[in-house]
Design an enzyme around this catalytic site. Structure first.
Site, PDB file in Angstrom:
ATOM      1  N   GLY A  17       0.814  -1.222   0.000  1.00 43.22           N
ATOM      2  CA  GLY A  17       0.000   0.000   0.000  1.00 43.22           C
ATOM      3  C   GLY A  17       0.845   1.268   0.000  1.00 43.22           C
ATOM      4  CD  GLU A 161       2.136  -3.521  -7.329  1.00 42.34           C
ATOM      5  OE1 GLU A 161       1.237  -2.701  -7.544  1.00 42.34           O
ATOM      6  OE2 GLU A 161       3.108  -3.667  -8.091  1.00 42.34           O
ATOM      7  CG  PHE A 162       2.398  -8.564 -11.012  1.00 43.92           C
ATOM      8  CD1 PHE A 162       2.283  -9.938 -10.814  1.00 43.92           C
ATOM      9  CD2 PHE A 162       1.361  -7.905 -11.652  1.00 43.92           C
ATOM     10  CE1 PHE A 162       1.160 -10.642 -11.246  1.00 43.92           C
ATOM     11  CE2 PHE A 162       0.230  -8.600 -12.092  1.00 43.92           C
ATOM     12  CZ  PHE A 162       0.136  -9.962 -11.893  1.00 43.92           C
ATOM     13  CG  LEU A 221      -3.508 -16.860  -6.075  1.00 40.69           C
ATOM     14  CD1 LEU A 221      -4.639 -17.842  -5.795  1.00 40.69           C
ATOM     15  CD2 LEU A 221      -2.699 -16.653  -4.797  1.00 40.69           C
ATOM     16  CB  CYS A 276       4.180 -13.181  -1.778  1.00 39.04           C
ATOM     17  SG  CYS A 276       3.684 -11.534  -1.272  1.00 39.04           S
ATOM     18  NE  ARG A 436      19.898 -15.730   0.412  1.00 35.44           N
ATOM     19  CZ  ARG A 436      18.646 -15.460   0.088  1.00 35.44           C
ATOM     20  NH1 ARG A 436      18.271 -15.443  -1.165  1.00 35.44           N
ATOM     21  NH2 ARG A 436      17.757 -15.241   1.029  1.00 35.44           N
TER      22      ARG A 436
HETATM   23  N1  LIG Z   1       4.876  -7.718   0.186  1.00 39.27           N
HETATM   24  C1  LIG Z   1       4.945  -7.959  -1.116  1.00 39.27           C
HETATM   25  O1  LIG Z   1       6.025  -8.024  -1.708  1.00 39.27           O
HETATM   26  C2  LIG Z   1       3.686  -8.135  -1.911  1.00 39.27           C
HETATM   27  C3  LIG Z   1       3.764  -8.085  -3.299  1.00 39.27           C
HETATM   28  C4  LIG Z   1       2.592  -8.217  -4.035  1.00 39.27           C
HETATM   29  C5  LIG Z   1       1.385  -8.433  -3.378  1.00 39.27           C
HETATM   30  N2  LIG Z   1       1.343  -8.507  -2.025  1.00 39.27           N
HETATM   31  C6  LIG Z   1       0.036  -8.688  -1.375  1.00 39.27           C
HETATM   32  O2  LIG Z   1      -0.411  -7.408  -0.937  1.00 39.27           O
HETATM   33  C7  LIG Z   1      -1.184  -7.541   0.275  1.00 39.27           C
HETATM   34  C8  LIG Z   1      -0.580  -6.663   1.361  1.00 39.27           C
HETATM   35  O3  LIG Z   1       0.730  -7.097   1.601  1.00 39.27           O
HETATM   36  P1  LIG Z   1       1.751  -6.260   2.485  1.00 39.27           P
HETATM   37  O4  LIG Z   1       3.075  -6.945   2.373  1.00 39.27           O
HETATM   38  O5  LIG Z   1       1.653  -4.826   2.140  1.00 39.27           O
HETATM   39  O6  LIG Z   1       1.118  -6.493   3.946  1.00 39.27           O
HETATM   40  P2  LIG Z   1       1.427  -5.700   5.303  1.00 39.27           P
HETATM   41  O7  LIG Z   1       1.135  -6.647   6.386  1.00 39.27           O
HETATM   42  O8  LIG Z   1       2.777  -5.053   5.204  1.00 39.27           O
HETATM   43  O9  LIG Z   1       0.348  -4.506   5.326  1.00 39.27           O
HETATM   44  C9  LIG Z   1      -1.010  -4.695   5.482  1.00 39.27           C
HETATM   45  C10 LIG Z   1      -1.541  -3.529   6.306  1.00 39.27           C
HETATM   46  O10 LIG Z   1      -2.970  -3.554   6.262  1.00 39.27           O
HETATM   47  C11 LIG Z   1      -3.440  -2.962   7.478  1.00 39.27           C
HETATM   48  N3  LIG Z   1      -4.885  -3.215   7.647  1.00 39.27           N
HETATM   49  C12 LIG Z   1      -5.507  -4.329   8.100  1.00 39.27           C
HETATM   50  N4  LIG Z   1      -6.842  -4.150   8.092  1.00 39.27           N
HETATM   51  C13 LIG Z   1      -7.076  -2.891   7.629  1.00 39.27           C
HETATM   52  C14 LIG Z   1      -8.240  -2.119   7.384  1.00 39.27           C
HETATM   53  N5  LIG Z   1      -9.463  -2.602   7.592  1.00 39.27           N
HETATM   54  N6  LIG Z   1      -8.106  -0.869   6.918  1.00 39.27           N
HETATM   55  C15 LIG Z   1      -6.883  -0.354   6.668  1.00 39.27           C
HETATM   56  N7  LIG Z   1      -5.746  -1.039   6.859  1.00 39.27           N
HETATM   57  C16 LIG Z   1      -5.833  -2.300   7.338  1.00 39.27           C
HETATM   58  C17 LIG Z   1      -2.552  -3.582   8.523  1.00 39.27           C
HETATM   59  O11 LIG Z   1      -2.539  -2.836   9.722  1.00 39.27           O
HETATM   60  C18 LIG Z   1      -1.187  -3.574   7.791  1.00 39.27           C
HETATM   61  O12 LIG Z   1      -0.429  -2.422   8.141  1.00 39.27           O
HETATM   62  C19 LIG Z   1      -1.178  -9.032   0.606  1.00 39.27           C
HETATM   63  O13 LIG Z   1      -2.338  -9.618   0.075  1.00 39.27           O
HETATM   64  C20 LIG Z   1       0.042  -9.568  -0.153  1.00 39.27           C
HETATM   65  O14 LIG Z   1      -0.097 -10.906  -0.504  1.00 39.27           O
HETATM   66  C21 LIG Z   1       2.471  -8.329  -1.275  1.00 39.27           C
END
Ligand SMILES: NC(=O)c1ccc[n+]([C@@H]2O[C@H](COP(=O)([O-])OP(=O)(O)OC[C@H]3O[C@@H](n4cnc5c(N)ncnc54)[C@H](O)[C@@H]3O)[C@@H](O)[C@H]2O)c1
Length: 458
Positions: A17, A161-162, A221, A276, A436
């Site tokens: 985000g 998101e990729f 996925l 992920c 690594r």
């Molecule tokens: N981390 C990666 O590299 C990556 C890449 C692509 C996709 N994703 C996907 O993106 C999604 C988020 O991943 P992330 O790594 O950012 O997770 P994260 O845990 O870093 O962040 C998620 C955030 O959402 C907040 N949250 C929970 N409920 C909420 C609500 N109702 N309103 C507002 N905020 C709320 C949490 O407090 C947390 O800070 C997941 O589904 C993940 O699979 C992650």
């Protein structure tokens, strides 16, 4: 800012985000972007000079737009009310309880986000799934939204998101593709076009793919499953290389020249980590089973099995080489993050290697340039205490007096360490385990180290 052309918000100020919304704000100064999260500490950090996420280039992007058209706030309800487009980027971890525990995605955060949107939204809203979700989640979201709101109308889109952590800013600035799925109705297509128009400010049109909702949800996925499968494939071959005097890097180079295979993502290692890959494959496998496809489920589950095995194989090798006991021995661990250039430790191979070594009674000295001591302790020990886990502030400190040293993250700084000095400070024979394959192995052997590297048989 003067009155914005569009207001968008994001629920979830995490690794996805924060950076994705910062990039949109930086590229579209006329769009007002609000990133929300109930976690006050996280929002305060996004508003400070110590961002909660480390990514090269992120600070500059955030600072270019913050307080102009980019805002971080805990006031989720106001942001929903004021926005035309609401991205949902909350976590979707593996379920730890009930049906599907250990495999299915836990959708409690996504559902509560949907209920909050339904409660406060008024007028037309486009809801964009940014989180990685099981295929067909959008239909559940639509049901929740439409049956709990009389004041708003909703279109749900999928825009997975990729980005890869460590190169998030580069990936967001110049993505291989942007994927947007939506209902194939006039309203759905109109909503898709609105989100396409945002990305089209800086992404060439031919890189923006539009599909139906289910193809978009599933593609995320599948992309992660294919990437992880490639790593498990080369890691499985690394074990065969060690047994046969083939060299895994040479094999990777040879097969990568085949244009059908390609050279990327063929680096053998101690095992993949990150938030992920594991959760998304487990989820894919669970979905296959749910849809009556046990053979497909088993095929994908084996990718995770090989990864777990690779991690255990690595710690097993350390123990074996150190004369079958590490009890009371000092092992230096270089790197804890799941990859370089990030402070993210979720599912990092280092957790499992440290735990295995501690279980055998070793004294484990860990150094990582970006991960805090608290994080390392929590990841390895949870709430428990163990004086044998020692977090130190430099690579040299981790190695000084060690029986063996293991490289678990490919941080660039490890490539240029003074290994002569490290060798002198270690007990002999001095063992080096390169998880690594980033170190100059011959040079290290010439210095006197006993070297183990993944997929090598010297
Ligand atoms: N981390 C990666 O590299 C990556 C890449 C692509 C996709 N994703 C996907 O993106 C999604 C988020 O991943 P992330 O790594 O950012 O997770 P994260 O845990 O870093 O962040 C998620 C955030 O959402 C907040 N949250 C929970 N409920 C909420 C609500 N109702 N309103 C507002 N905020 C709320 C949490 O407090 C947390 O800070 C997941 O589904 C993940 O699979 C992650």
């Amino acid at each position: 800012m003067t009155s914005p052309s569009l207001s968008i918000c994001c629920l979830g100020a995490g690794y996805v985000g924060g950076p994705t919304m910062a990039m949109i704000a930086a590229k579209c100064p006329d769009i007002r972007v609000t990133v929300t999260d109930p976690n006050e500490q996280r929002i305060a950090a996004w508003n400070s000079s110590e961002l909660p996420v480390y990514e090269p280039g992120l600070q500059e992007v955030v600072e270019s737009a913050r307080e102009k058209n980019l805002f971080f706030s805990t006031d989720i309800k106001s942001a929903i009310r004021e926005s035309d487009i609401i991205f949902v980027s909350v976590g979707t971890p593996t379920k730890t309880y009930g049906k599907g525990a250990g495999r299915a995605a836990d959708l409690k955060y996504i559902e509560s986000a949907a209920r909050m949107i339904a409660e406060v939204a008024e007028g037309p809203k486009i809801i964009v799934e940014k989180s990685t979700l099981p295929v067909r989640t959008a239909s559940a979201l639509l049901t929740i939204l439409r049956s709990n709101s009389t004041k708003a109308s909703f279109q749900v889109l999928s825009n997975p998101e990729f980005l890869a952590e460590g190169t998030a800013i580069e990936d967001l600035e110049n993505p291989d593709r942007v994927l947007i799925g939506g209902e194939q109705t006039p309203e759905g297509l109109e909503a898709i076009e609105k989100v396409v128009a945002i990305y089209a400010r800086w992404v060439p049109r031919e890189k923006i793919l539009t599909t139906n909702l289910w193809s978009s949800e599933l593609s995320k996925l599948v992309a992660n499953a294919f990437l992880a499968q490639r790593i498990s494939s080369i890691n499985s071959i690394s074990a065969l290389c060690e047994a046969t005097e083939a060299d895994v890097d040479e094999v990777a180079r040879a097969i990568g020249r085949d244009s059908r295979i390609g050279p990327k993502f063929l680096k053998a290692s101690v095992g993949y980590g990150g938030s992920c890959f594991q959760k998304d494959i487990l989820n894919l496998s669970y979905l296959c089973e749910h849809f009556g496809l046990p053979e497909v489920a088993e095929y994908w589950a084996s990718v995770v099995k090989i990864n777990d095995w690779q991690k255990t194989r690595f710690s097993g090798r350390i123990i074996r080489d150190l004369f079958n006991t590490v009890s009371g021995k000092h092992i230096g661990i270089l790197g804890f993050a799941f990859k370089k250039d990030t402070n993210d430790t979720r599912e990092t191979a280092a957790i499992s290697v440290c735990r295995d070594l501690l279980a055998e009674g070793a004294k484990v000295y860990v150094y990582d340039p970006r991960v805090s001591e608290e994080q390392i302790r929590e990841d390895v020990l949870g709430k428990a205490e163990n004086p044998n886990l020692i977090v130190v502030k430099s690579a040299l400190e981790a190695c000084s007096g060690a029986h063996g040293v293991a490289v678990l993250t490919e941080w660039d700084e490890f490539k240029t360490l003074d290994f002569q000095k490290i060798y002198e400070g270690m007990l002999k024979p001095a063992f080096l385990f390169d998880g690594r394959n980033i170190l100059p192995h011959q040079e290290l052997k010439d210095l006197g180290f006993r070297v183990f590297a993944i997929g090598k048989s010297f």
